[in-house]
Design a protein around this motif. Structure first.
Motif, mmCIF file in Angstrom:
data_model
loop_
_atom_site.group_PDB
_atom_site.id
_atom_site.type_symbol
_atom_site.label_atom_id
_atom_site.label_comp_id
_atom_site.label_asym_id
_atom_site.label_seq_id
_atom_site.Cartn_x
_atom_site.Cartn_y
_atom_site.Cartn_z
ATOM 1 N N UNK A 102 9.622 5.463 3.817
ATOM 2 C CA UNK A 102 9.741 5.473 5.289
ATOM 3 C C UNK A 102 10.176 4.119 5.866
ATOM 4 N N UNK A 103 10.626 3.231 4.967
ATOM 5 C CA UNK A 103 11.200 1.962 5.422
ATOM 6 C C UNK A 103 10.218 1.065 6.199
ATOM 7 N N UNK A 104 9.027 0.891 5.608
ATOM 8 C CA UNK A 104 8.007 0.004 6.193
ATOM 9 C C UNK A 104 7.820 -1.150 5.212
ATOM 10 N N UNK A 105 7.726 -2.409 5.692
ATOM 11 C CA UNK A 105 7.560 -3.517 4.736
ATOM 12 C C UNK A 105 6.233 -3.445 3.962
ATOM 13 N N UNK A 106 6.298 -3.865 2.689
ATOM 14 C CA UNK A 106 5.094 -3.894 1.852
ATOM 15 C C UNK A 106 3.970 -4.712 2.480
ATOM 16 N N UNK A 107 4.369 -5.795 3.164
ATOM 17 C CA UNK A 107 3.342 -6.695 3.711
ATOM 18 C C UNK A 107 2.466 -5.971 4.737
ATOM 19 N N UNK A 108 3.029 -4.960 5.392
ATOM 20 C CA UNK A 108 2.225 -4.182 6.345
ATOM 21 C C UNK A 108 1.147 -3.409 5.577
ATOM 22 N N UNK A 156 -6.277 1.566 -7.048
ATOM 23 C CA UNK A 156 -4.937 1.208 -7.541
ATOM 24 C C UNK A 156 -3.962 2.367 -7.305
ATOM 25 N N UNK A 157 -4.439 3.569 -7.614
ATOM 26 C CA UNK A 157 -3.553 4.738 -7.422
ATOM 27 C C UNK A 157 -3.213 4.934 -5.943
ATOM 28 N N UNK A 158 -4.246 4.769 -5.074
ATOM 29 C CA UNK A 158 -4.001 4.931 -3.625
ATOM 30 C C UNK A 158 -2.977 3.890 -3.170
ATOM 31 N N UNK A 159 -3.147 2.642 -3.654
ATOM 32 C CA UNK A 159 -2.223 1.565 -3.248
ATOM 33 C C UNK A 159 -0.794 1.894 -3.685
ATOM 34 N N UNK A 160 -0.652 2.390 -4.935
ATOM 35 C CA UNK A 160 0.690 2.729 -5.432
ATOM 36 C C UNK A 160 1.338 3.800 -4.567
ATOM 37 N N UNK A 161 0.528 4.765 -4.160
ATOM 38 C CA UNK A 161 1.079 5.833 -3.319
ATOM 39 C C UNK A 161 1.517 5.268 -1.959
ATOM 40 N N UNK A 162 0.707 4.375 -1.398
ATOM 41 C CA UNK A 162 1.066 3.753 -0.105
ATOM 42 C C UNK A 162 2.393 2.997 -0.227
ATOM 43 N N UNK A 163 2.503 2.220 -1.335
ATOM 44 C CA UNK A 163 3.705 1.399 -1.517
ATOM 45 C C UNK A 163 4.946 2.298 -1.640
ATOM 46 N N UNK A 164 4.780 3.405 -2.383
ATOM 47 C CA UNK A 164 5.963 4.253 -2.549
ATOM 48 C C UNK A 164 6.299 4.972 -1.234
ATOM 49 N N UNK A 165 5.276 5.343 -0.471
ATOM 50 C CA UNK A 165 5.542 5.936 0.848
ATOM 51 C C UNK A 165 6.169 4.927 1.806
ATOM 52 N N UNK A 166 5.713 3.662 1.691
ATOM 53 C CA UNK A 166 6.247 2.615 2.565
ATOM 54 C C UNK A 166 7.755 2.469 2.327
ATOM 55 N N UNK A 167 8.122 2.548 1.041
ATOM 56 C CA UNK A 167 9.540 2.438 0.683
ATOM 57 C C UNK A 167 10.314 3.629 1.277
#
Ligand SMILES: C=C(O[C@@H]1C=C(C(=O)O)C=C[C@H]1O)C(=O)O
Length: 346
Positions: A64-70, A51-62
């Motif tokens: 660097x302007x990458x869609x969540x679906x990726x 869960x923590x890893x996923x949260x970090x990915x989502x915040x990094x995605x935001x």
């Protein structure tokens, strides 16, 4: 092609190499974590950490302007491979795969990655050898393989098992665990259970719920105990598949056939019908529709293509499943009901 495109593509090639290199490094770290876990008795999956890893990915995605679906499509794959490299089968088994087709290949890929000793055999040893070389395992002549192995998996079509049983099954199987991977169990289960009593092997029927894919990490496999497999045998085989990265589902023949009547027989019946209707309509209306694919239709087309590629297997399942007749009748009735509903009884 313009010079600019060529230059940007060169950049992409470099980025791709970096991506693969980083993935490899991430897997290496997971492997080390896996070893540390083994020593401290911590289990492979840690949902809080995920869960923590996923949260970090989502915040990094935001950032660097990458869609969540990726992220949602990449991360589950990364997790499953990350966990696969941590898999330590504990007890390494000597496994014989009889067959070298798509499903044999899929099973060999995951078993050899999990560290089991795998030997491939079959009638055509040169084909067995090609598969063995691909996954760093060995090939052996059938009799030698059966003598060597402790778990024997027949990854060949049920009709081949039924019509060549004298050649395939001997008293060399005595005391060993024997599995088949047929989709429909009704006929083959009775046959192999009977044979296992006579030849004194432990029969455990299985059905991988996935197609011929490489590294089917996290996919499900059905396990059906027989009268010649003890509780301990079932626990051993359940652990064997789980620790090789699959998710075992234990059930009985009847429940399996009923479930397959829905997820395979009914689904395939509609899909075959749909595939034929698309061709018929396209001819009748005289329209070439391939430029007009919607997103849903594109997804559907991928499934239809798989269905066409596996048509022989699909027809075999329709023939074998004891509920097929009922399933197709209900399938047709439901189509009629929808038609009536749409046309207001006209
Ligand atoms: C790598 C680990 O093992 C698993 C894989 C994870 C990952 O790939 O990030 C996270 C948690 C665990 O389910 C870990 O425990 O950190």
């Amino acid at each position: 092609m313009t010079e600019e495109i060529a230059r940007l593509r060169e950049e992409i090639d470099k980025v791709d190499e970096q991506l693969v290199k980083l993935l490899s490094y991430r897997l290496e770290l997971s492997r080390k974590i896996g070893k540390a876990k083994l020593n401290s008795n911590v289990s492979v999956t840690d949902e809080n950490r995920e869960t923590k890893v996923r949260e970090r990915w989502i915040s990094n995605a935001k950032k660097y302007n990458i869609p969540n679906s990726l992220v949602e499509s990449i991360l589950p794959l990364i997790f499953s491979y990350s966990k696969l490299v941590q898999i330590n089968p504990g007890e390494k088994e000597k496994v014989v795969i009889y067959g070298y087709g798509g499903m044999a290949r899929s099973i060999v890929s995951i078993l050899s990655l999990a560290g089991h000793e795998v030997s491939i055999t079959g009638r055509d040893l040169s084909k067995a050898e090609i598969l063995a070389n691909q996954f760093k395992c060995v090939s052996m002549a059938p009799l030698r393989a059966v003598d060597w192995g402790d778990i024997i998996i027949f990854a060949i079509p049920p009709n081949v098992i039924l019509s060549n049983s004298n050649e395939l099954f001997s008293d060399k199987l005595k005391g060993k665990v024997v599995m088949d991977i047929s989709s429909s169990k009704f006929e083959i289960f009775k046959f192999l259970e009977e044979l296992s009593r006579k030849l004194e092997f432990k029969y455990i029927s299985t059905h991988p719920l996935f197609g011929p894919i490489e590294y089917p990490v996290g996919e499900r496999i059905v396990i059906i105990p027989s009268q010649t497999s003890s509780n301990n045998d079932i626990i051993r085989i359940e652990n064997f598949w789980r620790k090789s990265g699959l998710v075992p589902i234990i059930t009985d023949v009847e429940t399996h056939e009923k479930a397959m009547a829905i997820v395979q027989v009914l689904a395939h019946y509609y899909l075959l019908g749909l595939s034929n209707a698309i061709e018929t309509l396209s001819l009748e209306l005289g329209v070439e529709y391939s430029n007009f694919h919607t997103t849903n239709f594109r997804e559907l087309n991928k499934i239809l293509k798989k269905v066409k590629d596996l048509k022989n297997v699909i027809i075999e399942i329709q023939k074998q499943n004891p509920y097929s007749y009922k399933v197709r009748n209900i399938g047709l009735e439901e189509l009629k009901k929808i038609k009536e509903e749409l046309e207001g009884g006209k």
